[in-house]
Structure formats: C-alpha cells, structure tokens
Design a protein around this motif. Structure first.
Motif, PDB file in Angstrom:
ATOM      1  N   HIS A  25       0.830  -1.205   0.000  1.00 44.42           N
ATOM      2  CA  HIS A  25       0.000   0.000   0.000  1.00 44.42           C
ATOM      3  C   HIS A  25       0.867   1.258   0.000  1.00 44.42           C
ATOM      4  O   HIS A  25       0.621   2.196  -0.770  1.00 44.42           O
ATOM      5  N   ARG A  26       1.911   1.255   0.844  1.00 38.97           N
ATOM      6  CA  ARG A  26       2.803   2.415   0.904  1.00 38.97           C
ATOM      7  C   ARG A  26       3.551   2.598  -0.409  1.00 38.97           C
ATOM      8  O   ARG A  26       3.762   3.731  -0.850  1.00 38.97           O
ATOM      9  N   ALA A  27       3.951   1.505  -1.035  1.00 38.26           N
ATOM     10  CA  ALA A  27       4.638   1.594  -2.326  1.00 38.26           C
ATOM     11  C   ALA A  27       3.713   2.195  -3.378  1.00 38.26           C
ATOM     12  O   ALA A  27       4.132   3.016  -4.202  1.00 38.26           O
ATOM     13  N   ALA A  28       2.438   1.817  -3.342  1.00 42.32           N
ATOM     14  CA  ALA A  28       1.478   2.370  -4.300  1.00 42.32           C
ATOM     15  C   ALA A  28       1.285   3.862  -4.069  1.00 42.32           C
ATOM     16  O   ALA A  28       1.190   4.640  -5.032  1.00 42.32           O
ATOM     17  N   LEU A  29       1.236   4.277  -2.819  1.00 42.98           N
ATOM     18  CA  LEU A  29       1.090   5.696  -2.518  1.00 42.98           C
ATOM     19  C   LEU A  29       2.318   6.477  -2.988  1.00 42.98           C
ATOM     20  O   LEU A  29       2.195   7.558  -3.559  1.00 42.98           O
ATOM     21  N   ARG A  30       3.495   5.916  -2.746  1.00 45.51           N
ATOM     22  CA  ARG A  30       4.718   6.587  -3.216  1.00 45.51           C
ATOM     23  C   ARG A  30       4.729   6.664  -4.740  1.00 45.51           C
ATOM     24  O   ARG A  30       5.137   7.676  -5.316  1.00 45.51           O
ATOM     25  N   ALA A  31       4.282   5.608  -5.396  1.00 46.25           N
ATOM     26  CA  ALA A  31       4.224   5.601  -6.861  1.00 46.25           C
ATOM     27  C   ALA A  31       3.254   6.667  -7.370  1.00 46.25           C
ATOM     28  O   ALA A  31       3.420   7.174  -8.479  1.00 46.25           O
ATOM     29  N   ALA A  32       2.271   7.009  -6.540  1.00 45.18           N
ATOM     30  CA  ALA A  32       1.306   8.046  -6.913  1.00 45.18           C
ATOM     31  C   ALA A  32       1.840   9.444  -6.612  1.00 45.18           C
ATOM     32  O   ALA A  32       1.127  10.428  -6.771  1.00 45.18           O
ATOM     33  N   GLY A  33       3.090   9.516  -6.134  1.00 40.05           N
ATOM     34  CA  GLY A  33       3.706  10.810  -5.882  1.00 40.05           C
ATOM     35  C   GLY A  33       3.507  11.331  -4.475  1.00 40.05           C
ATOM     36  O   GLY A  33       3.746  12.508  -4.205  1.00 40.05           O
ATOM     37  N   LEU A  34       3.079  10.487  -3.576  1.00 40.49           N
ATOM     38  CA  LEU A  34       2.863  10.906  -2.189  1.00 40.49           C
ATOM     39  C   LEU A  34       4.026  10.453  -1.313  1.00 40.49           C
ATOM     40  O   LEU A  34       4.753   9.541  -1.676  1.00 40.49           O
ATOM     41  N   ARG A  35       4.185  11.114  -0.187  1.00 40.51           N
ATOM     42  CA  ARG A  35       5.212  10.705   0.764  1.00 40.51           C
ATOM     43  C   ARG A  35       4.633  10.728   2.166  1.00 40.51           C
ATOM     44  O   ARG A  35       3.767  11.552   2.490  1.00 40.51           O
ATOM     45  N   PRO A  36       5.093   9.832   3.015  1.00 34.98           N
ATOM     46  CA  PRO A  36       4.564   9.796   4.382  1.00 34.98           C
ATOM     47  C   PRO A  36       5.172  10.904   5.225  1.00 34.98           C
ATOM     48  O   PRO A  36       6.339  11.263   5.059  1.00 34.98           O
ATOM     49  N   ILE A  37       4.364  11.468   6.101  1.00 27.77           N
ATOM     50  CA  ILE A  37       4.855  12.448   7.070  1.00 27.77           C
ATOM     51  C   ILE A  37       4.243  12.111   8.424  1.00 27.77           C
ATOM     52  O   ILE A  37       3.236  11.406   8.509  1.00 27.77           O
ATOM     53  N   GLN A  38       4.860  12.631   9.471  1.00 26.49           N
ATOM     54  CA  GLN A  38       4.316  12.453  10.811  1.00 26.49           C
ATOM     55  C   GLN A  38       3.958  13.829  11.343  1.00 26.49           C
ATOM     56  O   GLN A  38       4.747  14.763  11.222  1.00 26.49           O
ATOM     57  N   ILE A  39       2.756  13.944  11.885  1.00 29.48           N
ATOM     58  CA  ILE A  39       2.353  15.214  12.478  1.00 29.48           C
ATOM     59  C   ILE A  39       1.934  14.971  13.923  1.00 29.48           C
ATOM     60  O   ILE A  39       1.477  13.882  14.279  1.00 29.48           O
ATOM     61  N   TRP A  40       2.123  15.976  14.724  1.00 32.64           N
ATOM     62  CA  TRP A  40       1.710  15.924  16.118  1.00 32.64           C
ATOM     63  C   TRP A  40       0.514  16.847  16.290  1.00 32.64           C
ATOM     64  O   TRP A  40       0.531  17.981  15.853  1.00 32.64           O
ATOM     65  N   VAL A  41      -0.510  16.332  16.915  1.00 34.64           N
ATOM     66  CA  VAL A  41      -1.729  17.110  17.145  1.00 34.64           C
ATOM     67  C   VAL A  41      -2.050  17.104  18.639  1.00 34.64           C
ATOM     68  O   VAL A  41      -1.611  16.218  19.374  1.00 34.64           O
ATOM     69  N   PRO A  42      -2.802  18.080  19.112  1.00 32.80           N
ATOM     70  CA  PRO A  42      -3.153  18.099  20.539  1.00 32.80           C
ATOM     71  C   PRO A  42      -3.926  16.838  20.931  1.00 32.80           C
ATOM     72  O   PRO A  42      -4.742  16.329  20.156  1.00 32.80           O
ATOM     73  N   ASP A  43      -3.657  16.354  22.127  1.00 30.19           N
ATOM     74  CA  ASP A  43      -4.364  15.183  22.647  1.00 30.19           C
ATOM     75  C   ASP A  43      -5.661  15.656  23.289  1.00 30.19           C
ATOM     76  O   ASP A  43      -5.666  16.202  24.398  1.00 30.19           O
ATOM     77  N   THR A  44      -6.753  15.472  22.586  1.00 38.26           N
ATOM     78  CA  THR A  44      -8.056  15.944  23.059  1.00 38.26           C
ATOM     79  C   THR A  44      -8.572  15.135  24.239  1.00 38.26           C
ATOM     80  O   THR A  44      -9.578  15.497  24.839  1.00 38.26           O
ATOM     81  N   ARG A  45      -7.885  14.044  24.582  1.00 40.76           N
ATOM     82  CA  ARG A  45      -8.325  13.208  25.701  1.00 40.76           C
ATOM     83  C   ARG A  45      -7.757  13.670  27.035  1.00 40.76           C
ATOM     84  O   ARG A  45      -8.180  13.189  28.081  1.00 40.76           O
ATOM     85  N   LEU A  46      -6.807  14.584  27.002  1.00 41.62           N
ATOM     86  CA  LEU A  46      -6.169  15.032  28.242  1.00 41.62           C
ATOM     87  C   LEU A  46      -7.150  15.801  29.126  1.00 41.62           C
ATOM     88  O   LEU A  46      -7.972  16.572  28.625  1.00 41.62           O
ATOM     89  N   PRO A  47      -7.031  15.608  30.445  1.00 41.84           N
ATOM     90  CA  PRO A  47      -7.856  16.421  31.349  1.00 41.84           C
ATOM     91  C   PRO A  47      -7.496  17.894  31.161  1.00 41.84           C
ATOM     92  O   PRO A  47      -6.332  18.244  30.999  1.00 41.84           O
ATOM     93  N   GLY A  48      -8.484  18.741  31.149  1.00 40.32           N
ATOM     94  CA  GLY A  48      -8.241  20.168  31.013  1.00 40.32           C
ATOM     95  C   GLY A  48      -8.189  20.659  29.583  1.00 40.32           C
ATOM     96  O   GLY A  48      -8.106  21.862  29.343  1.00 40.32           O
ATOM     97  N   PHE A  49      -8.255  19.738  28.611  1.00 45.40           N
ATOM     98  CA  PHE A  49      -8.182  20.156  27.209  1.00 45.40           C
ATOM     99  C   PHE A  49      -9.352  21.066  26.848  1.00 45.40           C
ATOM    100  O   PHE A  49      -9.167  22.135  26.272  1.00 45.40           O
ATOM    101  N   ALA A  50     -10.560  20.660  27.187  1.00 45.64           N
ATOM    102  CA  ALA A  50     -11.752  21.449  26.831  1.00 45.64           C
ATOM    103  C   ALA A  50     -11.707  22.829  27.479  1.00 45.64           C
ATOM    104  O   ALA A  50     -12.056  23.831  26.840  1.00 45.64           O
ATOM    105  N   GLU A  51     -11.258  22.885  28.717  1.00 43.97           N
ATOM    106  CA  GLU A  51     -11.172  24.176  29.400  1.00 43.97           C
ATOM    107  C   GLU A  51     -10.161  25.082  28.712  1.00 43.97           C
ATOM    108  O   GLU A  51     -10.389  26.293  28.570  1.00 43.97           O
ATOM    109  N   GLU A  52      -9.034  24.515  28.274  1.00 48.86           N
ATOM    110  CA  GLU A  52      -8.025  25.314  27.586  1.00 48.86           C
ATOM    111  C   GLU A  52      -8.544  25.814  26.240  1.00 48.86           C
ATOM    112  O   GLU A  52      -8.291  26.956  25.844  1.00 48.86           O
TER     113      GLU A  52
END
Length: 77
Positions: A13-40
């Motif tokens: 699957h990854r080889a097919a995506l790369r063949a389609a001109g895509l590359r994998p990246i890693q992103i960090w997003v806020p953890d919405t499960r943390l206590p206090g997230f909604a208040e912040e």
C-alpha cells in the motif's frame, strides 16, 4: 504468519502511494483526551473572540470579503 501478511500489505500500500507521488509524514496534534483540554480550548476561544470583537478593521474586511463571495456565487448561476 498473520503479521507477515499484514506487513506485506502495508508495504504494498505504501509503495502504491509513493508511486502516486505521495510521501509519508508524521504530524503531532493536541491530545483531546487530556484532562483540562476542553477548558483550555474555551480559554483560548474567549481570547480570540475578544480580540476579534475589538478589531473593527478586521470586521469590515471580513464583511467586504463575504459580500464579494456572495456576489461572485450569484453571478455564476
């Protein structure tokens, strides 16, 4: 045995995506499960809302932009 099958499918699957001109990246997003997230989120939204309410130039700009969009959509019909 099953893990090998899954690994093979993932690699394929990854080889097919790369063949389609895509590359994998890693992103960090806020953890919405943390206590206090909604208040912040509420705290930050209140700050942004207060800043927006006090910025009359921004409000006029947004209203003009909205009128441009509305006129453009009606003109295309």
């Amino acid at each position: 045995m099953v893990a090998t099958n899954v690994n093979t499918r993932v690699k394929k699957h990854r080889a097919a995506l790369r063949a389609a001109g895509l590359r994998p990246i890693q992103i960090w997003v806020p953890d919405t499960r943390l206590p206090g997230f909604a208040e912040e989120v509420r705290r930050q939204c209140a700050i942004v809302a207060a800043a927006d309410a006090g910025d009359h130039d921004l409000q006029h700009f947004m209203e003009a932009a909205l009128l441009d969009i509305d006129l453009g959509v009606e003109g295309e019909a």
